[in-house]
Design a protein around this motif. Structure first.
Motif, mmCIF file in Angstrom:
data_model
loop_
_atom_site.group_PDB
_atom_site.id
_atom_site.type_symbol
_atom_site.label_atom_id
_atom_site.label_comp_id
_atom_site.label_asym_id
_atom_site.label_seq_id
_atom_site.Cartn_x
_atom_site.Cartn_y
_atom_site.Cartn_z
ATOM 1 N N LYS A 14 9.175 -8.362 5.631
ATOM 2 C CA LYS A 14 8.214 -7.570 4.615
ATOM 3 C C LYS A 14 8.243 -6.386 5.609
ATOM 4 O O LYS A 14 8.045 -5.187 5.213
ATOM 5 C CB LYS A 14 6.884 -8.310 4.560
ATOM 6 C CG LYS A 14 7.123 -9.258 3.499
ATOM 7 C CD LYS A 14 5.503 -10.064 3.006
ATOM 8 C CE LYS A 14 5.267 -10.768 1.792
ATOM 9 N NZ LYS A 14 4.543 -11.557 1.487
ATOM 10 N N GLN A 15 7.618 -6.717 7.008
ATOM 11 C CA GLN A 15 7.233 -5.339 8.124
ATOM 12 C C GLN A 15 9.219 -5.041 8.131
ATOM 13 O O GLN A 15 8.238 -3.038 7.947
ATOM 14 C CB GLN A 15 6.970 -6.301 9.204
ATOM 15 C CG GLN A 15 7.177 -4.581 10.067
ATOM 16 C CD GLN A 15 5.833 -4.294 10.244
ATOM 17 O OE1 GLN A 15 5.081 -4.320 9.287
ATOM 18 N NE2 GLN A 15 5.761 -2.318 10.293
ATOM 19 N N GLN A 16 9.369 -5.405 8.552
ATOM 20 C CA GLN A 16 10.270 -4.147 8.050
ATOM 21 C C GLN A 16 11.167 -4.145 6.929
ATOM 22 O O GLN A 16 11.585 -2.625 6.767
ATOM 23 C CB GLN A 16 12.305 -5.191 8.344
ATOM 24 C CG GLN A 16 12.489 -5.684 10.050
ATOM 25 C CD GLN A 16 13.665 -6.732 9.816
ATOM 26 O OE1 GLN A 16 14.386 -7.189 9.164
ATOM 27 N NE2 GLN A 16 13.720 -7.045 11.276
ATOM 28 N N GLU A 17 10.858 -4.129 6.408
ATOM 29 C CA GLU A 17 10.861 -3.235 4.540
ATOM 30 C C GLU A 17 9.828 -2.100 5.223
ATOM 31 O O GLU A 17 10.278 -1.532 4.172
ATOM 32 C CB GLU A 17 10.479 -4.517 3.535
ATOM 33 C CG GLU A 17 12.120 -4.937 2.935
ATOM 34 C CD GLU A 17 11.041 -6.347 1.924
ATOM 35 O OE1 GLU A 17 10.827 -5.320 0.523
ATOM 36 O OE2 GLU A 17 11.673 -7.190 1.500
ATOM 37 N N ARG A 18 8.643 -2.237 5.016
ATOM 38 C CA ARG A 18 7.572 -1.347 4.773
ATOM 39 C C ARG A 18 7.838 -0.201 6.006
ATOM 40 O O ARG A 18 8.463 1.091 6.455
ATOM 41 C CB ARG A 18 6.338 -1.795 5.172
ATOM 42 C CG ARG A 18 5.740 -2.794 4.662
ATOM 43 C CD ARG A 18 4.237 -3.056 4.658
ATOM 44 N NE ARG A 18 4.291 -3.575 6.257
ATOM 45 C CZ ARG A 18 3.619 -5.058 6.360
ATOM 46 N NH1 ARG A 18 3.749 -5.639 5.132
ATOM 47 N NH2 ARG A 18 3.943 -5.499 7.665
ATOM 48 N N SER A 19 8.560 -0.814 7.389
ATOM 49 C CA SER A 19 9.312 0.317 8.120
ATOM 50 C C SER A 19 10.441 1.282 7.757
ATOM 51 O O SER A 19 10.463 2.218 7.605
ATOM 52 C CB SER A 19 9.654 -0.747 9.888
ATOM 53 O OG SER A 19 10.512 0.164 10.332
ATOM 54 N N LYS A 20 11.061 0.851 7.055
ATOM 55 C CA LYS A 20 11.819 1.570 5.963
ATOM 56 C C LYS A 20 11.418 2.348 4.630
ATOM 57 O O LYS A 20 11.697 3.662 5.349
ATOM 58 C CB LYS A 20 13.026 0.126 5.871
ATOM 59 C CG LYS A 20 14.050 0.347 6.302
ATOM 60 C CD LYS A 20 14.738 -1.293 5.568
ATOM 61 C CE LYS A 20 16.488 -1.773 6.534
ATOM 62 N NZ LYS A 20 16.862 -3.120 5.929
ATOM 63 N N ARG A 21 10.579 1.846 4.147
ATOM 64 C CA ARG A 21 10.635 2.534 3.176
ATOM 65 C C ARG A 21 9.603 3.693 4.367
ATOM 66 O O ARG A 21 9.422 5.277 3.849
ATOM 67 C CB ARG A 21 9.178 2.239 2.386
ATOM 68 C CG ARG A 21 9.601 1.776 1.274
ATOM 69 C CD ARG A 21 8.438 0.998 0.361
ATOM 70 N NE ARG A 21 8.236 -0.620 0.958
ATOM 71 C CZ ARG A 21 7.336 -1.459 0.487
ATOM 72 N NH1 ARG A 21 6.475 -0.688 0.674
ATOM 73 N NH2 ARG A 21 7.351 -2.264 0.977
#
Length: 129
Positions: free
Chosen positions: A15-22
């Motif tokens: 989830k953190q990686q998704e937020r980071s990409k966004r």
């Protein structure tokens, strides 16, 4: 998407990686928009600099103001007024003191005092007192 076979730490990391990409995409979009806006502002400023062009009516206004000064000088010096100056002075533009000067010419040169009165046909009549 969340895979249930992953541990809680792995889910949190995903989830953190998704937020980071966004966040990275949003930052890149914001930077691109700021750059675009900066370029547009620079172009507008250049356009404003180029738009400082003298309108075609200004030379006539300057000539009218010069004619007004010559007429005032002629009245002061009790010299004849050039009819060309009167023509230049009557250019259709806003000009401070035009009415006062025309009334002064009528009074000093022709001994007339009065005002304009509208007639029934829509034209104006100069009525003297």
């Amino acid at each position: 998407l969340v895979d249930f076979s992953l541990s809680d730490d792995e889910v949190a990391r995903a989830k953190q990686q998704e937020r980071s990409k966004r966040a990275k995409r949003a930052y890149q979009t914001r930077r691109a928009n700021e750059e675009k806006k900066r370029r547009e502002n620079a172009e507008e400023q250049e356009d404003e600099k180029v738009k400082v062009v003298m309108p075609s009516t200004l030379p006539h206004v300057f000539a009218a103001q010069e004619a007004q000064e010559r007429i005032e000088w002629a009245l002061y010096a009790k010299m004849p007024i050039d009819t060309g100056d009167i023509g230049k002075f009557m250019v259709p533009a806003k000009m401070r003191g035009r009415k006062h000067l025309l009334l002064r010419i009528l009074k000093e040169r022709f001994g007339k005092e009065g005002k304009c009165i509208p007639r029934e046909d829509g034209r104006m009549t100069f009525a003297t007192t």
